[in-house]
Design an enzyme around this catalytic site. Structure first.
Site, PDB file in Angstrom:
ATOM      1  N   ASP A   1       1.636  15.760  11.528  1.00  0.00           N
ATOM      2  CA  ASP A   1       1.011  17.074  11.343  1.00  0.00           C
ATOM      3  C   ASP A   1       2.053  18.104  11.754  1.00  0.00           C
ATOM      4  O   ASP A   1       2.485  18.117  12.917  1.00  0.00           O
ATOM      5  CB  ASP A   1      -0.239  17.176  12.211  1.00  0.00           C
ATOM      6  CG  ASP A   1      -0.974  18.510  12.066  1.00  0.00           C
ATOM      7  OD1 ASP A   1      -0.382  19.472  11.525  1.00  0.00           O
ATOM      8  OD2 ASP A   1      -2.135  18.590  12.500  1.00  0.00           O
TER       9      ASP A   1
ATOM     10  N   ASN B   1       7.925  19.301   2.550  1.00  0.00           N
ATOM     11  CA  ASN B   1       7.041  19.645   1.441  1.00  0.00           C
ATOM     12  C   ASN B   1       5.703  20.204   1.903  1.00  0.00           C
ATOM     13  O   ASN B   1       5.069  20.962   1.167  1.00  0.00           O
ATOM     14  CB  ASN B   1       6.799  18.391   0.590  1.00  0.00           C
ATOM     15  CG  ASN B   1       5.619  18.550  -0.335  1.00  0.00           C
ATOM     16  OD1 ASN B   1       5.679  19.237  -1.348  1.00  0.00           O
ATOM     17  ND2 ASN B   1       4.494  17.923   0.014  1.00  0.00           N
TER      18      ASN B   1
ATOM     19  N   SER C   1      10.171  25.128  -1.862  1.00  0.00           N
ATOM     20  CA  SER C   1       9.798  26.534  -1.830  1.00  0.00           C
ATOM     21  C   SER C   1       8.774  26.791  -2.931  1.00  0.00           C
ATOM     22  O   SER C   1       7.832  26.022  -3.127  1.00  0.00           O
ATOM     23  CB  SER C   1      11.044  27.402  -2.003  1.00  0.00           C
ATOM     24  OG  SER C   1      10.722  28.775  -1.935  1.00  0.00           O
TER      25      SER C   1
ATOM     26  N   TYR D   1       1.476  34.209   1.626  1.00  0.00           N
ATOM     27  CA  TYR D   1       2.182  33.040   1.090  1.00  0.00           C
ATOM     28  C   TYR D   1       3.592  33.419   0.670  1.00  0.00           C
ATOM     29  O   TYR D   1       4.557  32.706   0.992  1.00  0.00           O
ATOM     30  CB  TYR D   1       1.399  32.477  -0.090  1.00  0.00           C
ATOM     31  CG  TYR D   1       2.039  31.263  -0.727  1.00  0.00           C
ATOM     32  CD1 TYR D   1       2.176  30.076  -0.023  1.00  0.00           C
ATOM     33  CD2 TYR D   1       2.507  31.299  -2.044  1.00  0.00           C
ATOM     34  CE1 TYR D   1       2.758  28.957  -0.604  1.00  0.00           C
ATOM     35  CE2 TYR D   1       3.088  30.190  -2.632  1.00  0.00           C
ATOM     36  CZ  TYR D   1       3.206  29.016  -1.913  1.00  0.00           C
ATOM     37  OH  TYR D   1       3.782  27.916  -2.491  1.00  0.00           O
TER      38      TYR D   1
ATOM     39  N   LYS E   1       7.204  31.941   2.108  1.00  0.00           N
ATOM     40  CA  LYS E   1       8.213  31.292   1.268  1.00  0.00           C
ATOM     41  C   LYS E   1       9.512  32.094   1.242  1.00  0.00           C
ATOM     42  O   LYS E   1      10.600  31.506   1.148  1.00  0.00           O
ATOM     43  CB  LYS E   1       7.671  31.075  -0.143  1.00  0.00           C
ATOM     44  CG  LYS E   1       6.583  30.011  -0.218  1.00  0.00           C
ATOM     45  CD  LYS E   1       7.075  28.643   0.300  1.00  0.00           C
ATOM     46  CE  LYS E   1       6.052  27.550   0.114  1.00  0.00           C
ATOM     47  NZ  LYS E   1       6.519  26.239   0.597  1.00  0.00           N
TER      48      LYS E   1
END
Length: 277
Positions: free
Chosen positions: A54, A81, A132, A146, A150
């Site tokens: 985690d 990922n 990404s 978000y 990124k």
């Protein structure tokens, strides 16, 4: 000896398919996820471990890295990922949810990288590959948190690449977008359903929803498996290349952001998302 890859976020989507591609190519695979006891498709074998990791739990990170090294002897490639996306206007998004967005997409990725780097330094070779998004190149409304996470990942990865290359460690960034064969949209929709809408944003939200619907209708048929193949090629091509575009449907927006003037790009995006009052 077979090489070893450790992949985070293997419970679904890109992570699961990345693990399967590397396994099919004869690699040892540490497929990590938050709840391995619920996994039914990826099966532990001589060359695959299905391990709890985690990214918000540093103890689980250290245990997963140590167990991978003990079992397979090395980690040649790390693929960060694990991640998710918040969807909705910024003001409607709670501070706690934005913190979670960065805990998973940024700080968790950093913590996993930090845990693996001593082994890569000792070897004097290896690859750190960070997944990404097109949202790490261009921004879209309703995805501010978000996109911010990124953009942070992209900046961190680029800076890190300069530090690690003299040690024989390459950093790679893969930028996918517009893939529907994952659970990304499912979680984004679930997160959006818990917020209280602010009426002043309704016209904008309605217009943006139509733009997103048009974008989805115009998408190609890129699959999670195709993105996984790009990840494999990026991780194994032996070059110092930093960025890889994984899906063609976002290429026009990437090109507009990187190759047109600032003024032309901003005007194009504003014209797309200005509500028709």
């Amino acid at each position: 000896m077979s090489k070893t890859v450790l992949v985070t976020g293997c419970s679904s989507g890109f992570g699961r398919d990345i693990a399967k591609v590397f396994a099919a190519e004869g690699w040892n695979v540490a497929a990590t996820m938050r709840t391995p006891e619920q996994e039914t498709e990826l099966h532990a074998s001589d060359r695959m471990s299905v391990t709890r990791l985690d990214v918000q739990d540093r103890v689980s990170i250290d245990v997963a890295v140590a167990s991978t090294l003990a079992r397979f002897g090395s980690i040649d490639v790390l693929i960060n990922n694990a991640g998710f996306g918040l969807f909705g206007v910024f003001e409607e998004t709670t501070r706690e949810k934005i913190h979670e967005q960065f805990e998973v997409n940024v700080f968790g990725m950093m913590d996993v990288t930090r845990a693996v780097l001593p082994a890569l330094r000792k070897q004097r070779y290896g690859v750190v590959l960070n997944v990404s998004s097109g949202a790490g190149v261009f921004t879209l409304p309703m995805l501010s948190a978000y996109c911010a996470s990124k953009f942070a990942l992209e900046g961190f990865s680029e800076a890190l690449s300069y530090e690690l290359l003299p040690l024989g460690i390459r950093v790679k960034i893969v930028e996918p977008g517009g893939v529907t064969s994952t659970r990304f949209g499912e979680r984004s929709g679930k997160e959006a359903s818990h917020r209280e809408p602010i009426a002043d944003y309704a016209p904008f939200v309605e217009g943006a929803a139509q733009v997103f619907a048009d974008l989805r209708a115009a998408r190609g048929l890129a699959t999670s498996e195709e993105v996984a193949r790009v990840v494999f090629e990026a991780a194994t091509d032996g070059t110092d290349r930093l960025r890889y575009l994984a899906t063609k449907d976002i290429a026009p927006l990437v090109e507009a952001r990187r190759q047109t003037s600032e003024e032309a790009y901003i005007e194009m995006m504003r014209s797309r998302f200005s509500p028709k009052m």
